[in-house]
Design a protein around this motif. Sequence first.
Motif, PDB file in Angstrom:
ATOM      1  N   LEU A  24     -35.306  -6.949  25.409  1.00 46.16           N
ATOM      2  CA  LEU A  24     -33.971  -6.433  26.034  1.00 46.16           C
ATOM      3  C   LEU A  24     -33.085  -7.453  25.366  1.00 46.16           C
ATOM      4  O   LEU A  24     -33.092  -8.663  25.624  1.00 46.16           O
ATOM      5  N   SER A  25     -31.947  -6.811  25.062  1.00 47.04           N
ATOM      6  CA  SER A  25     -30.805  -7.986  24.639  1.00 47.04           C
ATOM      7  C   SER A  25     -29.830  -8.281  25.872  1.00 47.04           C
ATOM      8  O   SER A  25     -29.775  -7.404  26.948  1.00 47.04           O
ATOM      9  N   PRO A  26     -29.076  -9.153  25.863  1.00 51.05           N
ATOM     10  CA  PRO A  26     -29.103 -10.059  24.842  1.00 51.05           C
ATOM     11  C   PRO A  26     -30.489 -11.021  25.301  1.00 51.05           C
ATOM     12  O   PRO A  26     -30.835 -11.057  26.281  1.00 51.05           O
ATOM     13  N   ARG A  27     -31.044 -11.678  23.978  1.00 55.68           N
ATOM     14  CA  ARG A  27     -32.216 -12.222  24.026  1.00 55.68           C
ATOM     15  C   ARG A  27     -31.902 -13.538  24.969  1.00 55.68           C
ATOM     16  O   ARG A  27     -31.137 -14.451  24.727  1.00 55.68           O
ATOM     17  N   GLY A  28     -33.254 -13.814  25.953  1.00 55.93           N
ATOM     18  CA  GLY A  28     -33.146 -15.175  26.521  1.00 55.93           C
ATOM     19  C   GLY A  28     -32.003 -15.601  27.652  1.00 55.93           C
ATOM     20  O   GLY A  28     -31.734 -16.692  27.917  1.00 55.93           O
ATOM     21  N   ARG A  37     -36.864 -14.343  28.572  1.00 60.63           N
ATOM     22  CA  ARG A  37     -36.859 -13.036  27.479  1.00 60.63           C
ATOM     23  C   ARG A  37     -37.767 -12.011  28.409  1.00 60.63           C
ATOM     24  O   ARG A  37     -38.503 -12.183  29.120  1.00 60.63           O
ATOM     25  N   ALA A  38     -36.932 -10.787  28.200  1.00 60.72           N
ATOM     26  CA  ALA A  38     -37.476  -9.684  28.904  1.00 60.72           C
ATOM     27  C   ALA A  38     -38.125  -8.600  28.189  1.00 60.72           C
ATOM     28  O   ALA A  38     -37.226  -8.236  27.012  1.00 60.72           O
ATOM     29  N   TYR A  39     -38.887  -7.702  28.497  1.00 56.58           N
ATOM     30  CA  TYR A  39     -39.556  -6.698  27.682  1.00 56.58           C
ATOM     31  C   TYR A  39     -39.706  -5.410  28.602  1.00 56.58           C
ATOM     32  O   TYR A  39     -40.000  -5.511  29.717  1.00 56.58           O
ATOM     33  N   ASP A  62     -21.453  -7.782  32.112  1.00 54.97           N
ATOM     34  CA  ASP A  62     -22.593  -8.159  31.299  1.00 54.97           C
ATOM     35  C   ASP A  62     -23.850  -7.847  32.495  1.00 54.97           C
ATOM     36  O   ASP A  62     -23.792  -8.661  33.239  1.00 54.97           O
ATOM     37  N   LEU A  63     -24.794  -7.047  32.026  1.00 55.55           N
ATOM     38  CA  LEU A  63     -25.838  -6.927  32.869  1.00 55.55           C
ATOM     39  C   LEU A  63     -27.206  -7.739  32.375  1.00 55.55           C
ATOM     40  O   LEU A  63     -27.108  -7.777  31.096  1.00 55.55           O
ATOM     41  N   THR A  64     -27.778  -8.266  33.242  1.00 55.21           N
ATOM     42  CA  THR A  64     -28.898  -8.847  32.931  1.00 55.21           C
ATOM     43  C   THR A  64     -30.188  -8.688  34.127  1.00 55.21           C
ATOM     44  O   THR A  64     -29.489  -8.023  34.934  1.00 55.21           O
ATOM     45  N   VAL A  65     -31.293  -8.717  33.726  1.00 58.96           N
ATOM     46  CA  VAL A  65     -32.296  -8.419  34.734  1.00 58.96           C
ATOM     47  C   VAL A  65     -33.260  -9.586  34.965  1.00 58.96           C
ATOM     48  O   VAL A  65     -33.244 -10.560  34.441  1.00 58.96           O
ATOM     49  N   ARG A  66     -33.886  -9.374  36.041  1.00 55.53           N
ATOM     50  CA  ARG A  66     -34.715 -10.403  36.756  1.00 55.53           C
ATOM     51  C   ARG A  66     -36.062  -9.856  37.004  1.00 55.53           C
ATOM     52  O   ARG A  66     -36.886 -10.520  37.269  1.00 55.53           O
ATOM     53  N   GLY A  67     -36.100  -8.729  36.714  1.00 56.69           N
ATOM     54  CA  GLY A  67     -37.560  -7.970  36.585  1.00 56.69           C
ATOM     55  C   GLY A  67     -37.810  -6.888  35.550  1.00 56.69           C
ATOM     56  O   GLY A  67     -36.684  -6.214  35.130  1.00 56.69           O
TER      57      GLY A  67
END
Length: 325
Positions: A24-28, A37-39, A62-67
């Motif tokens: 998943l972007s953005p990386r790290g 890093r998320a996959y 800006d969305l990021t994930v924790r799972g």
Amino acid sequence: MTTMRFGGRTFSNGDLPSAVLSELSPRGVHGTSGRSRAYLRKDAARSWNRAIRQVRSETGLDLTVRGWNRSRAEQELFFFQRYRRGASSPFRDYRFYRGVKYGRVSGAAAAVPGFSNHGWGLAVDVNDFGGVGEFGNARRVKAYPILKTYGWTETEGRRVSEPWHLVYDPAADRAKGGGKPRVTKAPRRKPTRPPTIKRRSRQRAWVALWREFLTAEKGSDPGTGTAFDGTLHDATTQWQKRHDLEPDGIVGPKTWYTATSGVRTGSRGSAVQIAQRIGGLRGSAVDGVAGSVFASRWKQIQRWLGVEADAVIGPKTVAALIAKG
Ligand SMILES: [Zn+2]
């Protein structure tokens, strides 16, 4: 144990080969640390990466994930943190894993290892999308309609009251094969700002409506007649006191908005009439019966306010009206 076929390979839950995963972007920038890093399964990752680009360009978020993809071992770790073998669950949440009964002793519900959509590389947990049950979270309200067009579904998240948990459904992905899907934007509407009335105000219709409203309120005696007189003024200050408003006897937007508190589809009475006027209705449409027109108007207003669009004028809607209306 079920298996899945993807990209010409067969695999089981929690055991996705790296060949079917993409990053998943953005990386790290993911995880609770903001550095992981998320996959996800390749198609889900591709869809997510496209979707968040559109979310950023349209909402600035800006969305990021924790799972993300979760191995079987990670699912077990998660499950055993919350469920204990043979334990009595204060949540009455019992699950069987490998033939043994487990009771949830802490935290939110978790899937039985081997059955989580995280184990198929098809689920994300989005950061800052609200706490348990908070589907009206402002970021989520803005971003989710876009994510949805890319196949990100909320059914499972709703079932377990987790606004952050989204599952990719390729069949629902309207952007598959490239191109940008059209987001059919749900209509929004700015509330109509009610006037400020006070002693000797000449806005007869609004004065009459306010008096009618107070007449129906417990413990109020606003008198009769068509004028905003001393009796109506005193009844107003007393009502304001009871509702933690400044008791100045002046009926401005804040007092009007507070008066609509609790109105919902199916409600009747003068509070409904106030809500109908704020909803931009006029004339015979202001009938004091909250029907389908009321519901659609108020859902539009709630979208404009950035709260859950349920046509229920609850505390969050009133607070947002006072802040932005
Ligand atoms: Zn999840």
